[in-house]
Design a protein around this motif. Structure first.
Motif, PDB file in Angstrom:
ATOM      1  N   LEU A 303     -18.096 -29.449 -28.792  1.00 55.81           N
ATOM      2  CA  LEU A 303     -16.881 -28.947 -29.427  1.00 55.81           C
ATOM      3  C   LEU A 303     -16.145 -30.032 -30.213  1.00 55.81           C
ATOM      4  N   PHE A 304     -16.436 -31.299 -29.933  1.00 56.61           N
ATOM      5  CA  PHE A 304     -15.630 -32.379 -30.492  1.00 56.61           C
ATOM      6  C   PHE A 304     -15.892 -32.593 -31.979  1.00 56.61           C
ATOM      7  N   PHE A 305     -14.902 -33.185 -32.633  1.00 62.12           N
ATOM      8  CA  PHE A 305     -15.034 -33.535 -34.054  1.00 62.12           C
ATOM      9  C   PHE A 305     -16.067 -34.639 -34.230  1.00 62.12           C
ATOM     10  N   GLY A 306     -16.020 -35.639 -33.356  1.00 61.41           N
ATOM     11  CA  GLY A 306     -16.973 -36.741 -33.397  1.00 61.41           C
ATOM     12  C   GLY A 306     -17.800 -36.790 -32.128  1.00 61.41           C
ATOM     13  N   GLN A 307     -18.854 -37.604 -32.154  1.00 61.79           N
ATOM     14  CA  GLN A 307     -19.716 -37.742 -30.982  1.00 61.79           C
ATOM     15  C   GLN A 307     -18.912 -38.347 -29.839  1.00 61.79           C
ATOM     16  N   GLY A 308     -18.482 -37.505 -28.900  1.00 61.38           N
ATOM     17  CA  GLY A 308     -17.569 -37.944 -27.858  1.00 61.38           C
ATOM     18  C   GLY A 308     -18.229 -38.665 -26.709  1.00 61.38           C
ATOM     19  N   MET A 309     -19.551 -38.539 -26.567  1.00 62.37           N
ATOM     20  CA  MET A 309     -20.258 -39.150 -25.450  1.00 62.37           C
ATOM     21  C   MET A 309     -21.173 -40.262 -25.962  1.00 62.37           C
ATOM     22  N   LYS A 310     -21.335 -41.297 -25.143  1.00 63.99           N
ATOM     23  CA  LYS A 310     -22.224 -42.394 -25.494  1.00 63.99           C
ATOM     24  C   LYS A 310     -23.664 -41.913 -25.432  1.00 63.99           C
TER      25      LYS A 310
END
Length: 643
Positions: A303-310
């Motif tokens: 759902l995030f705008f950017g890659q929220g997870m490493k």
């Protein structure tokens, strides 16, 4: 991609997702069966060695059947639970799970006020209700949109985003998130949740079983139970990791292209690639990037705008395209430096000079002047702009918000005053009727709210018609914050005002049903969108009959409007002379909501022909046209003056 094609594409993507989900479930059944067979073997064999014969002996049709039933039930229950949770609580369920707090609509914090203004402008420009905005105390630069539909959608924004992004950049990010809302991307959560739940359960049980295994080994090194417990822990780990892998793989498979589409839509909405492009560059240069630290961030990573997870050792599970590729798509001449100040020409500067969608703010005629008129071209342009509003719509939204009296705009963000504004909108222009309404309201309304009604009634009664619907949209976040008891009482007071003169006007119906729909006060139609237009001929006829009488009372003109509408439909409109029962319109619209996405354009085109047949569109017609479209899950931008 037009709105209806995008909606249908999202629906087909959901279908593809189900196919991938079935494949993942089959793989999970195979993995789980083998793992359980190994555990059974360890429980039977003291030596703990695994041979092909012993493994085949443990495998049986009964075991496969039991495992298959268990996995399918678990995945189905998990998905249905998440779907039910989203339908009941909307996007706020996701926002709160990520640790977000709702930004108070009447906040005085400058940064919070700035993001609220950006969201309000984008909502009014796109024709959808203003969503609530949640703030995540995260240092990374990120945002998300969540919910089941436009009625319960929320926008989430991180503290890092509002601290580091300019208004122009925030507008690009918010436009990206609105694209996800308008294109139906939010509903993927519930489909994936069942598979991800297996991974989550495996992780939780693994921790408990490995802890128990260590305890058993300390007490008795030769205890066979220790081997069994550890075997169970390993089994759960394998199953859990398999569930997580398949869930994340499916998310990645369907999410990346949707991100490209949302980026392109953000540029189209704002006609300014710098906004979203510079926001992505700042993510690339920021120490924390787009990282989200919330414990449940992985569940909602798509759902995030950017890659929220490493990312781990592979980009196979990345839910977002590489940031460099996203930047070069919106800023083709980017120099590749994350620490450099790069500015690209706005789309309006390089577009064809005759392109009306590139009109600047100062060139837009006022939509609120007494000479302003809307023509048939206005309705057609609004339909064409659904799901993809342009700079003219953004400019119109800003002009609309500026045209609202400051005192009324502040009142729309106060939990007491906002109810008073909606009551005041229902007050009749006829003095005698208004006296009846106020006398009735005084008996049922809260004293504080009634005082607010008397304080704001005069100013609200003087509002020009084009400002009524934007005021309703602006008031929605504060109204959604009412408690269940307050919302129920609010609805009762509206009914008292409407019934004071024993008649229901078209605007009374419009305001009441729009608020009931978006506040979740009525029963939601949970049926799938699979109906054909030919199945709903009576509902369509009732809707058009009401709409035709919104602009004129002369029978010949009403019939002319219906004749024009009929040309867009696959059936004839009968009984054109019958006066419709407006109280039946609500259930009819509810049933029309179940039309297939590709069947809805015909209804909207028929509605447009109905209101434009005379050459001019009255504000009341435009208002009803947009409200009905919104209730059909087709949010329509404001009708602009063409020419």
């Amino acid at each position: 991609m037009d709105f209806f094609t995008a909606q249908d594409h999202a629906r087909r993507k959901t279908g593809q997702l189900v196919v991938l989900l079935i494949a993942a479930v089959i793989a999970l059944i195979a993995v789980t069966t083998v793992v359980i067979a190994i555990v059974i073997h360890f429980m039977r064999d003291d030596r703990g060695s695994v041979t092909a014969d012993s493994l085949l002996a443990a495998l049986s049709p009964e075991l496969v059947a039991v495992v298959a039933l268990g996995v399918v039930a678990f995945v189905s229950i998990g998905g249905l639970f998440k779907r039910s949770q989203l339908r009941r609580g909307g996007g706020k369920v996701v926002a709160e799970a990520l640790g977000g707090r709702e930004i108070n609509p009447n906040t005085e914090n400058a940064n919070e006020r700035r993001i609220l203004n950006v969201v309000e402008e984008m909502a009014i420009a796109s024709g959808m209700p203003v969503p609530s905005v949640y703030l995540l105390q995260e240092t990374g630069i990120n945002a998300f949109a969540a919910g089941f539909d436009t009625s319960d959608a929320v926008i989430g924004i991180t503290q890092g985003a509002i601290n580091h992004l300019s208004r122009e950049e925030l507008q690009g990010v918010v436009a990206h998130e609105f694209s996800h809302i308008l294109h139906g991307d939010m509903r993927l959560i519930s489909v994936l949740h069942g598979v991800l739940l297996i991974g989550l359960l495996g992780y939780i049980l693994l921790r408990s079983t490995t802890s128990r295994g260590r305890s058993v080994r300390r007490n008795n090194q030769n205890n066979k139970g220790a081997v069994v417990v550890l075997a169970l822990g390993v089994a759960l780990a394998v199953i859990g990791y398999a569930g997580t892998f398949f869930g994340n793989w499916i998310k990645a498979a369907v999410s990346r292209q949707r991100e490209y589409l949302a980026d392109a839509s953000a540029v189209q909405y704002t006609r300014n690639p710098n906004g979203i492009g510079q926001a992505l560059i700042k993510i690339g240069s920021h120490a924390q990037g787009a990282r989200i630290e919330a414990s449940q961030a992985s569940e909602y990573s798509h759902l995030f705008f950017g890659q929220g997870m490493k990312l781990g050792f592979t980009r196979l599970l990345a839910t977002h395209p590489p940031i460099r590729q996203r930047i070069t798509r919106v800023l083709p001449h980017w120099n590749g430096e994350f620490n450099a100040s790069f500015s690209a020409p706005a789309v309006s500067d390089v577009a064809n000079a005759g392109d009306q969608s590139a009109v600047g703010f100062a060139d837009i005629p006022s939509a609120h002047s007494s000479a302003a008129t809307m023509t048939g071209a206005s309705a057609q342009a609004a339909i064409a702009s659904m799901g993809q509003p342009g700079p003219r719509h953004l400019a119109n939204a800003k002009a609309t918000l500026d045209a609202l009296p400051a005192r009324i705009r502040r009142a729309s963000q106060d939990p007491y005053a906002v109810r008073a504004l909606m009551y005041a909108l229902l007050l009749s222009q006829h003095i005698e009727v208004r006296k009846q309404q106020l006398a009735s309201l005084q008996q049922v309304a809260l004293p504080d709210v009634y005082r607010e009604v008397m304080s704001h009634a005069g100013e609200v009664l003087m509002l020009r018609d084009p400002l009524r619907l934007p005021l309703m949209e602006l008031a929605l976040p504060a109204l959604k914050n009412l408690s269940v008891d307050q919302a129920t009482h609010f609805r009762q007071c509206m009914v008292e005002l409407i019934n004071a003169d024993s008649q229901v006007s078209l605007f009374e119906w419009t305001l009441y049903h729009w608020l009931v729909h978006h506040m979740g006060l009525g029963k939601k139609d949970s049926g799938p969108a699979v109906r054909k237009l030919s199945d709903l001929q009576p509902e369509c006829q009732l809707l058009l009959n009401v709409l035709a009488r919104a602009g004129q009372s002369d029978p010949d003109k009403v019939n002319a409007a219906l004749d024009a509408a009929e040309k867009e439909l696959p059936f004839a409109l009968s009984a054109k002379s019958e006066v419709p029962d407006i109280k039946s319109l609500g259930p009819a619209v509810s049933r029309l909501r179940r039309l297939r996405p590709q069947q809805k354009p015909a209804v909207l085109q028929a509605m447009a022909r109905c209101i434009e047949h005379s050459g001019l569109i009255k504000p009341a017609e435009a208002e009803l046209f947009r409200v009905i479209a919104d209730m059909l899950e087709c949010p329509m931008p404001p009708l602009l003056i063409e020419g």
